[in-house]
Design a protein around this motif. Sequence first.
Motif, mmCIF file in Angstrom:
data_model
loop_
_atom_site.group_PDB
_atom_site.id
_atom_site.type_symbol
_atom_site.label_atom_id
_atom_site.label_comp_id
_atom_site.label_asym_id
_atom_site.label_seq_id
_atom_site.Cartn_x
_atom_site.Cartn_y
_atom_site.Cartn_z
ATOM 1 N N PHE A 117 -1.249 -1.315 2.292
ATOM 2 C CA PHE A 117 -1.410 -1.306 0.833
ATOM 3 C C PHE A 117 -1.590 0.126 0.314
ATOM 4 C CE2 PHE A 117 -2.588 -5.638 2.048
ATOM 5 C CZ PHE A 117 -1.785 -6.375 1.184
ATOM 6 N N GLY A 118 -0.833 1.026 0.899
ATOM 7 C CA GLY A 118 -0.917 2.433 0.517
ATOM 8 C C GLY A 118 0.144 2.803 -0.506
ATOM 9 N N ASN A 120 3.605 4.305 -2.328
ATOM 10 C CA ASN A 120 5.049 4.229 -2.126
ATOM 11 C C ASN A 120 5.609 5.648 -1.895
ATOM 12 O OD1 ASN A 120 5.461 5.447 -4.646
ATOM 13 N ND2 ASN A 120 5.895 3.525 -5.710
ATOM 14 N N ARG A 122 7.369 7.822 -3.644
ATOM 15 C CA ARG A 122 7.124 8.856 -4.649
ATOM 16 C C ARG A 122 5.663 9.256 -4.690
ATOM 17 N NH1 ARG A 122 10.488 7.786 -9.857
ATOM 18 N NH2 ARG A 122 8.595 8.652 -10.777
ATOM 19 N N GLN A 123 4.796 8.265 -4.605
ATOM 20 C CA GLN A 123 3.369 8.593 -4.641
ATOM 21 C C GLN A 123 2.955 9.421 -3.433
ATOM 22 O OE1 GLN A 123 2.223 4.352 -5.042
ATOM 23 N NE2 GLN A 123 0.949 5.030 -6.741
ATOM 24 N N ALA A 156 9.517 1.358 1.292
ATOM 25 C CA ALA A 156 8.787 0.110 1.573
ATOM 26 C C ALA A 156 9.562 -0.686 2.609
ATOM 27 C CB ALA A 156 8.598 -0.705 0.299
ATOM 28 N N PHE A 239 3.766 -5.048 3.326
ATOM 29 C CA PHE A 239 2.655 -4.412 2.585
ATOM 30 C C PHE A 239 1.839 -3.437 3.436
ATOM 31 C CE2 PHE A 239 1.647 -8.853 3.728
ATOM 32 C CZ PHE A 239 0.638 -8.643 4.657
ATOM 33 N N GLY A 242 4.091 0.358 2.799
ATOM 34 C CA GLY A 242 4.686 0.467 1.464
ATOM 35 C C GLY A 242 5.574 1.685 1.341
ATOM 36 N N PHE A 311 -4.832 -7.998 1.143
ATOM 37 C CA PHE A 311 -5.303 -6.834 0.383
ATOM 38 C C PHE A 311 -6.817 -6.673 0.532
ATOM 39 C CE2 PHE A 311 -6.861 -4.976 -3.667
ATOM 40 C CZ PHE A 311 -6.284 -3.718 -3.543
ATOM 41 N N ARG A 315 -9.063 -3.511 2.432
ATOM 42 C CA ARG A 315 -10.150 -2.692 1.878
ATOM 43 C C ARG A 315 -11.348 -2.707 2.816
ATOM 44 N NH1 ARG A 315 -9.327 -2.552 -4.541
ATOM 45 N NH2 ARG A 315 -9.954 -0.454 -4.034
ATOM 46 N N PHE A 338 -5.977 9.155 -5.580
ATOM 47 C CA PHE A 338 -4.661 9.576 -6.079
ATOM 48 C C PHE A 338 -3.755 8.360 -6.280
ATOM 49 C CE2 PHE A 338 -0.426 11.371 -6.021
ATOM 50 C CZ PHE A 338 -0.584 12.575 -6.699
ATOM 51 N N GLN A 339 -3.829 7.430 -5.349
ATOM 52 C CA GLN A 339 -3.021 6.211 -5.458
ATOM 53 C C GLN A 339 -3.370 5.432 -6.725
ATOM 54 O OE1 GLN A 339 -3.606 3.348 -2.308
ATOM 55 N NE2 GLN A 339 -1.799 2.158 -2.907
ATOM 56 N N ARG A 340 -4.667 5.299 -6.985
ATOM 57 C CA ARG A 340 -5.080 4.518 -8.142
ATOM 58 C C ARG A 340 -4.550 5.151 -9.435
ATOM 59 N NH1 ARG A 340 -8.840 0.637 -9.231
ATOM 60 N NH2 ARG A 340 -9.531 0.616 -7.061
ATOM 61 N N THR A 343 -0.633 4.957 -9.627
ATOM 62 C CA THR A 343 -0.167 3.579 -9.824
ATOM 63 C C THR A 343 -0.285 3.187 -11.295
ATOM 64 O OG1 THR A 343 -0.738 2.932 -7.572
ATOM 65 C CG2 THR A 343 -0.558 1.156 -9.184
#
Lengths: 363, 363
Positions: A117-118, A120, A122-123, A156, A239, A242, A311, A315, A338-340, A343
Amino acid sequence: MERRSFMSKASVGAAVGATLVAAPAIVQAQPTVRWRCSSGFPKALDTLFGAAEDAAKRISDATGGRFQISVAPAGEIVPMPQAAAAVQAGTVECSHTAAFYYVGQDPTWALGTCVPFGMNFRQHNAWWFEGGGEKLFNDWLAGQNMRYIISGNTGAQMGGWFRKEIRTVEDIRGLKMRIPGLGGRLFAALGAVPQQIAGGDVYAALERGTIDATEWIGPYDDEKLGFHRVARFYYAPGFWEGSAAVGWLVNNRAWGALPPEYRAIFTAAAHEANAGMMAKYDARNPPALRRLIAGGAQMRTWPRPVMDAFFRASRTMHTEIGAGNANFKRIHDHYAAFQRETTSWLRVTENSFDDFMAAALRG
Amino acid sequence: MERRSFMSKASVGAAVGATLVAAPAIVQAQPTVRWRCSSGFPKALDTLFGAAEDAAKRISDATGGRFQISVAPAGEIVPMPQAAAAVQAGTVECSHTAAFYYVGQDPTWALGTCVPFGMNFRQHNAWWFEGGGEKLFNDWLAGQNMRYIISGNTGAQMGGWFRKEIRTVEDIRGLKMRIPGLGGRLFAALGAVPQQIAGGDVYAALERGTIDATEWIGPYDDEKLGFHRVARFYYAPGFWEGSAAVGWLVNNRAWGALPPEYRAIFTAAAHEANAGMMAKYDARNPPALRRLIAGGAQMRTWPRPVMDAFFRASRTMHTEIGAGNANFKRIHDHYAAFQRETTSWLRVTENSFDDFMAAALRG
């Protein structure tokens, strides 16, 4: 202004002329360097393996053949699991591999490739190049006398091949699935029994029913192994991957001994191959998916409650790993923040555009 | 095998030693080349403008400073609209610009950047590098003595700033909107009145109500112009720029005069900057969006019937353009087929993963 002090067009022309005259002199003056690369991939995974060859060719072309990197498939110089140690010791100058192959030694390695669940593609690039990820990871890796220069990504991945449909979280319990690394640990958290089986043996294990499922990469690579003939339900998304960044693991002493020009050329070629591999997968996967479906693959997406359960488990898993490993925790906390933030931006326009186009072109 | 014939580690060490001794000789032997680049962007658009500087720095570093490209902002050497002609004539060797700025001369230029409801960043790269797009476009451009080496992308842009909400297709009619190129033509097809206003004058025009709306780029660039203070409704997605590739427009004679090593270095650096710019935007846009919202921007997504109407209009427009321009039709048909196939793949795993993560991290 400074740029106006550069020579006029006439003098530029003269410089280009001088270039051609001077060219033979380069051949004699540039230093010769030969590196060996122990790839983390077999030749059969030609998109993954090929990115190292693409970068090596660019490096050779950029140096008139004077900086040559020979890329050997996994196992030819050293077995894949020992490639990082070989780079650290200087037995080979470099390995083009997936950092997360070494997650068994230290979970921090995962952050060079991906976590469940990390981020993608580009991110991950934005985090790595602009968010500070590269510095965090390589500061950690410097303790092992190595650096990691990312150079390729699968995007992904798919969620793999299943002999039976997954309808509820209960269907995960007891599932014998070939899935390594943190993905395997995540499936174990929901009661599956992860299996470690070499790629070449997975088809037979699925056919005999020794295992119930396997994950691999995506349509282009999966097709070659023919999994759709023995486990027809093909799940999306993968998932736990990703995106999956691969890169050059380079011995820091060999790196430091390169002339600065060669370091610049290596870096540019590696980064060029980073998006280059993504473009190859994005061009090769669509026709492969069509062929797989024509060959009997049944596409499925994970039921939402199953995704939600995984998911939540991810965590918990990351918290547990971080509690036992300060390096993982420090870098993963940075990664997750950074992901949050990214996104929340990407869903505004990228995702809404992609979703519209998917619907519009389906009709 | 061939790779085993490369020298052993001991001899590699010797080669590296030789490198350091030989380094001063490179300084004297490599040819000196100075190029001028007339950027298509002002310095204020620092992410767009900066990609050329990033590539130029890499090229300089890779050649020990012997291949220098000075990057001048739009208008400093020649006005932006004349930059392509200046490259064609050889007045400057190159321009780092968006191909679609020249769509008024020939709509085929659009395909070097984007068309409305076109491909996203990953698709465009896959089409360009692996699908045959680069060859198609550059074979066409060779007739003008130029080539286009892509080197940067904005990703999916925002749909711009509106003084009033857009609730139905009827709200588009009569709308005075600053929007150039094929996007403007698309809005005109639905009854809007596209305006051509220089960037620096848009804020005042919006504030006075001379225009009702403007599109620009995305949060990071839009924020600098303060549009949210005079037109608070911020729409997504910018469907006429689902991605926007920029690149180096290079005079073919200057290109052919470069030594092959410099061509390889230029290409690698340009392609590195292609994904490099995307990473910069992906890192810079999220905090800018947060600040814009804190500053009063009201986020809106286009109503589905409005998007559908624009989508239908875009298909009509592309058919009409193709009917009058065989080059556009040939390349656009190829582009559209690639888009359709890759979209059907990307929605399977990339989009479903992105959508899940957007929902999961929102909570």
